[in-house]
Write an enzyme that holds these catalytic residues in place. Structure first.
Site, PDB file in Angstrom:
ATOM      1  N   HIS A 187       0.825  -1.207   0.000  1.00  0.00           N
ATOM      2  CA  HIS A 187       0.000   0.000   0.000  1.00  0.00           C
ATOM      3  C   HIS A 187       0.861   1.259   0.000  1.00  0.00           C
ATOM      4  O   HIS A 187       2.055   1.248   0.295  1.00  0.00           O
ATOM      5  CB  HIS A 187      -0.962   0.002   1.192  1.00  0.00           C
ATOM      6  CG  HIS A 187      -0.296   0.092   2.539  1.00  0.00           C
ATOM      7  ND1 HIS A 187       0.051   1.284   3.134  1.00  0.00           N
ATOM      8  CD2 HIS A 187       0.075  -0.883   3.414  1.00  0.00           C
ATOM      9  CE1 HIS A 187       0.588   1.048   4.317  1.00  0.00           C
ATOM     10  NE2 HIS A 187       0.629  -0.254   4.512  1.00  0.00           N
TER      11      HIS A 187
ATOM     12  N   CYS B 120       2.577  -4.930   6.999  1.00  0.00           N
ATOM     13  CA  CYS B 120       2.311  -4.672   5.595  1.00  0.00           C
ATOM     14  C   CYS B 120       3.498  -3.949   4.959  1.00  0.00           C
ATOM     15  O   CYS B 120       4.416  -3.493   5.648  1.00  0.00           O
ATOM     16  CB  CYS B 120       1.046  -3.845   5.438  1.00  0.00           C
ATOM     17  SG  CYS B 120      -0.472  -4.783   5.758  1.00  0.00           S
TER      18      CYS B 120
END
Length: 557
Positions: free
Chosen positions: A453, A472
């Site tokens: 992301h 992440c």
């Protein structure tokens, strides 16, 4: 890829050894065509007798040596059920296997893990007319072949047994297929080359291993004395030591035109090359981190290359024609097509206590202007206190509470009524410039809730070490990657203008890929690229775990 057999004394000894055992067993008749035909027939009969004895040993002998016992079923299936021919008591195959086992270090394996000395001792001490003994030797050779082939093909350990943060799909080695394949192989060298990981990354590491081992045999490099930070243009007695050190690995001239103690422009370039290869700030300044990296012993660097090769054996053999690969230890993402990296970008990965896991998957869709749903544990641990003291602060950052299909303003809830074990809400951040996921995320749905992301925290990408996330992977140039992934995934009609216009709406938009794109999250502290051999810090202590597993391996031999 594999070098020709290079240990001449071993080769000559094994030739004498195997010739003495097998040729003496065959009946040697007078010369001539008919005599030669008779000799061949006699050899075939003798080999058939050995094979029958091998089958009988596998079927009846209760106390076979452990390496054979461990593989009894697959050996019996090959020799008896499939009527497989003898593999090692013909031609020079036994000699070739011994030479390959002795050269196991070329693939980062340990020659002492394989029983070459025991095999040769058995041959030396076996009566060439003892068919039972020769049958046992055949089985020993087959067991050694299976051990080495499995190690070379899929690695010596299951990844999750070494580190529970490795979730790679377990690759298996088909022993029965390997026995059949080697029985038809014209050349053992070619056969074992085909077992190696087919990636160019592995091949380049193999070449680097040979290079660094040669450097180690030549003495490696001397330590550079510690001292104050050295900047371009300064003079220091250690400059000569630095120049000598970098002449070995980074192209520095060991005999400069100017003064030996001046940190000149030519040496600065060599230092910058070294810094880039070791993931340090590329500024030409020789500070403590640079000196520590220069003084890592060459034996440690050899070991890091070997560990990287082992991890490549855990990887899927088919990475995909196009794929994304994130090297967690290298803080880098690559987009690869047809074996060539068409994109490289910096990434931020998980902190050591919230590690990014290692696994392979497929990117299936991208989400522009994503929502961020805070993981439940994180919501209670890190956000509940803020909700109790100042819910308006989180509300101003775009957060809201979700319960089922209902959405609540954070300021409408009495958060003092909730706590660990009693938190029925999901905490969600709306799309927008303050969203923790930024403007886009790349989804490969997985049990770890990990994805790629964007991030509004851009300053972290200027740091050399970038382990700051909760697991992440944050991207330095996410919108550029979004267009590339859409193109690679077979989605037409998108360009940067369209992506930017969708981002500007701040409306959540999901775009599904027509063709899922493979993604591989890896952990490599050594690799080779156009700059040379790269090394990185073992941020998750996974090299240490793998090394401990290798050192503690119990051998059946």
């Amino acid at each position: 890829m594999r070098r020709p057999f290079s240990n001449a004394p071993i080769r000559q000894y094994s030739i004498r050894l195997f010739a003495g055992a097998f040729l003496a067993f065959a009946t040697l008749l007078p010369s001539g065509p008919s005599a030669e035909a008779a000799t061949v027939q006699e050899q075939q009969r003798n080999l058939a007798v050995i094979r029958i004895n091998a089958i009988d040993l596998l079927a009846r002998e209760k106390r076979l040596p452990l390496p054979i016992q461990q593989r009894r079923d697959v050996l019996r299936a090959y020799y008896e059920e499939q009527a497989g021919e003898l593999l090692w008591l013909r031609d020079d195959r036994a000699e070739a296997l011994v030479a390959i086992l002795n050269d196991a270090g070329a693939d980062g394996l340990r020659p002492d893990d394989y029983p070459t000395r025991q095999l040769m001792s058995l041959m030396q001490n076996t009566d060439p007319e003892d068919v039972r003994g020769l049958a046992l030797i055949e089985l020993f050779f087959s067991a050694a072949f299976l051990e080495y082939s499995g190690d070379l093909s899929v690695g010596r350990f299951l990844p999750a047994k070494v580190d529970p943060n490795f979730f790679l799909k377990t690759r298996t080695f088909d022993q029965a297929a390997a026995l059949q394949a080697v029985s038809n192989a014209d050349d053992l060298v070619d056969f074992f080359d085909a077992l190696q990981p087919p990636s160019d990354y592995y091949a380049s590491l193999r070449g680097a291993l040979a290079q660094y081992r040669e450097l180690a045999m030549e003495g490696g490099w001397d330590l550079v004395p510690l001292g104050p930070t050295l900047k371009p243009g300064m003079t220091d007695p250690r400059v000569a030591d630095i120049r000598e050190r970098l002449s070995i690995t980074d192209g520095a001239d060991p005999e400069p035109q100017g003064g030996d103690e001046t940190y000149d422009a030519e040496l600065v370039k060599a230092v910058e090359r070294f810094q880039a290869r070791h993931g340090l700030d590329v500024d030409g300044v020789v500070g403590p981190a640079v000196l520590v990296a220069m003084n890592v012993p060459i034996e440690d660097r050899v070991q890091e290359i070997e560990l990287a090769m082992e991890r490549w054996r855990w990887m899927p053999r088919d990475l995909g024609q196009q794929y994304l690969m994130v090297n967690i230890a290298g803080f880098e993402l690559r987009r690869v097509k047809d074996g060539r990296a068409e994109e490289r970008m910096s990434v931020v990965v998980g902190k050591p206590y919230s590690r990014t896991p290692v696994f392979s998957d497929q990117v299936r869709y991208i989400e522009i202007n994503p929502y961020w749903t805070v993981p439940s544990g994180l919501a209670v641990k890190e956000e509940l206190g803020k909700l109790r003291s100042n819910p308006g602060g989180l509300a101003s950052q775009g957060f809201e509470a979700v319960r089922g299909k209902d959405v609540y303003d954070l300021r409408s809830i009495n958060w003092a009524n909730y706590g660990p074990g009693n938190f029925p809400f999901q905490l969600r951040q709306q799309p927008g410039p303050k969203n923790a996921l930024g403007r886009v995320k790349f989804m490969f749905p997985n049990e770890h809730s990990v994805y790629l992301h964007d991030t509004p925290s851009r300053s972290l990408f200027s740091k050399a070490e970038r382990a700051f996330s909760h697991g992440c992977i944050r991207l330095s140039r996410p919108l550029e990657l979004a267009l590339q992934v859409l193109t690679a995934g077979g989605v037409s009609g998108w360009n940067m203008d369209r992506i930017n216009s969708v981002v500007a709406t701040e409306k959540n938009t999901v775009v599904k890929l027509a063709t899922p794109l493979p993604i591989h999250l890896t952990y490599l502290t050594a690799w080779v690229d156009e700059d040379g051999v790269n090394f990185r810090k073992d941020i998750y202590n996974q090299d240490a775990k793998l090394l401990a597993a290798l050192d503690g391996k119990a051998l059946a031999w």
